[in-house]
Design a protein around this motif. Sequence first.
Motif, PDB file in Angstrom:
ATOM      1  N   UNK A   1       0.827  -1.213   0.000  1.00 24.31           N
ATOM      2  CA  UNK A   1       0.000   0.000   0.000  1.00 24.31           C
ATOM      3  C   UNK A   1       0.863   1.266   0.000  1.00 24.31           C
ATOM      4  N   UNK A   2       2.188   1.098   0.157  1.00 25.53           N
ATOM      5  CA  UNK A   2       2.995   2.321   0.240  1.00 25.53           C
ATOM      6  C   UNK A   2       3.643   2.715  -1.093  1.00 25.53           C
ATOM      7  N   UNK A   3       3.192   2.077  -2.181  1.00 28.67           N
ATOM      8  CA  UNK A   3       3.739   2.453  -3.491  1.00 28.67           C
ATOM      9  C   UNK A   3       2.638   2.939  -4.431  1.00 28.67           C
ATOM     10  N   UNK A   4       2.955   3.982  -5.184  1.00 24.27           N
ATOM     11  CA  UNK A   4       2.016   4.497  -6.180  1.00 24.27           C
ATOM     12  C   UNK A   4       2.222   3.847  -7.539  1.00 24.27           C
ATOM     13  N   UNK A   5       3.465   3.469  -7.787  1.00 24.22           N
ATOM     14  CA  UNK A   5       3.798   2.803  -9.046  1.00 24.22           C
ATOM     15  C   UNK A   5       4.883   1.778  -8.791  1.00 24.22           C
ATOM     16  N   UNK A   6       4.827   0.684  -9.530  1.00 25.84           N
ATOM     17  CA  UNK A   6       5.909  -0.299  -9.424  1.00 25.84           C
ATOM     18  C   UNK A   6       6.370  -0.684 -10.822  1.00 25.84           C
ATOM     19  N   UNK A   7       7.694  -0.670 -10.980  1.00 28.99           N
ATOM     20  CA  UNK A   7       8.300  -1.079 -12.252  1.00 28.99           C
ATOM     21  C   UNK A   7       9.148  -2.323 -12.001  1.00 28.99           C
TER      22      UNK A   7
END
Lengths: 209, 250
Positions: free
Chosen positions: A44-50
């Motif tokens: 929940x603490x990421x807005x985007x993941x690559x």
Amino acid sequence: MKKKVIGLIDGQSGNIGSINKAIKDIIKGKPYQLKIIKSHFNYTSFDKIILPGQGAYATLMSNLKKLKIIQPLKKYLENNSSYLGICVGMQILSDWGYEDKTTRGLGIISGDIKKFRNKKLIIPHMGWNTINLNKDDTVITNSFDMKDFYFVHSYIFQNIKKSDVLAFTLYDQKFPSIVKKGNIYGVQFHPEKSHKHGLNLIKNYILKS
Amino acid sequence: MLKTRIIPCLDVIKNKVVKGVNFKNIRVMGNAVEMAKYYSLSGADELCMLDINASYQNRKTFIKTVESIAKVINIPLTVGGGVSDLSDITDLLNAGADKVSINSAAVKNPKLIRQASLRHGSQCIVVAIDGKRYKNKMKVVIKGGREITKNELITWAKQVQSLGAGEILMTSMDTDGVQNGFDSNMLKKVTSNVRIPVIASGGVGSLEHFYLGHLTKSTGLLAASVFHSRKYKIKTVKKYLNSKGVPVRL
């Protein structure tokens, strides 16, 4: 203003140096921060993941398992959170991979990863090839249609729903080069190695999705 | 459609691009980082750089040069020269190389190809093969052509493929440095016997040579002198190939 958090997963599947640098250049002076994910994380603490990847499907899946990344990543994706998978990072969105051995994928976009059909083809499909857009959106804009990107792979997304394919490429047969489902993107090519169009694609993903 | 790749090759000592035959009359052509940046911006599809004097002292500077180059280009980078074991390969990949090219070490210890491709993936393991005609046979040579090995060229090419190489960088020592064109005959023999990508190397002097190289079914065409001397720009080569109906990235 609270900064948006971008997670870059180091799945120990190839070098993350180029993509890391590309992201840093893009977010310089903008309200974003970059965190490298190397172990279990709070989804929940990421807005985007690559997730960039090279090499084999089975290797990446087993690396992610060892690093305890699978479970939070699956939850993150099932939430339809923003994701960009590159090469094998895209392939593991599928149900099954058939490289080296049969491996269960993340099961986010239905389909399988199988070898190119033609046994006489030069493999890997290595070099610059054109993407053809089926449709565009804010990230994959019309400007990318018919542009060349750098590919290195021997396996392709098959049995995928047509509606999940944003762009296709021709190498003896048509195969999906960009897939999308909700906020989840996957590209078969390496945008971080694809000069200006590649960098623009990463930029659009970060700033416009 | 897959494009034919145009690949400038930098022969490097420490951080300088050099030109010289068998370490004699070595001439500095320019700063490696500056030249790499220039080629990336001017349309090169990939870049190849080789440490041609991989002594212990020079190696550290060379690795730093790889790091600097990887930071300023955003096209694939193949690095070779002086790669003798798995740790050399890991060092170069960590420095930012996308692919590592192995030559003599693979001839001496073919298992290295398998170990390297299992550890890092076939896609980043290039086997450089130097070929030369000897007593009516095409043989594999090492040490810049000075040592003829017992390996027959085509047998070796097939073997490196089965050991897991992702690509072959094929240089003919019979045509290298002469600028009379690629060794079409040798290249065709190789491309018709393997199904991994082959990069043609050795002998480009004119635009037509690039076209003839394409006709050998090599998917990458490597050249050094014609680019470093500014005889041709990469764009010039690509426009020419395009006019001949060869798919290139313009």
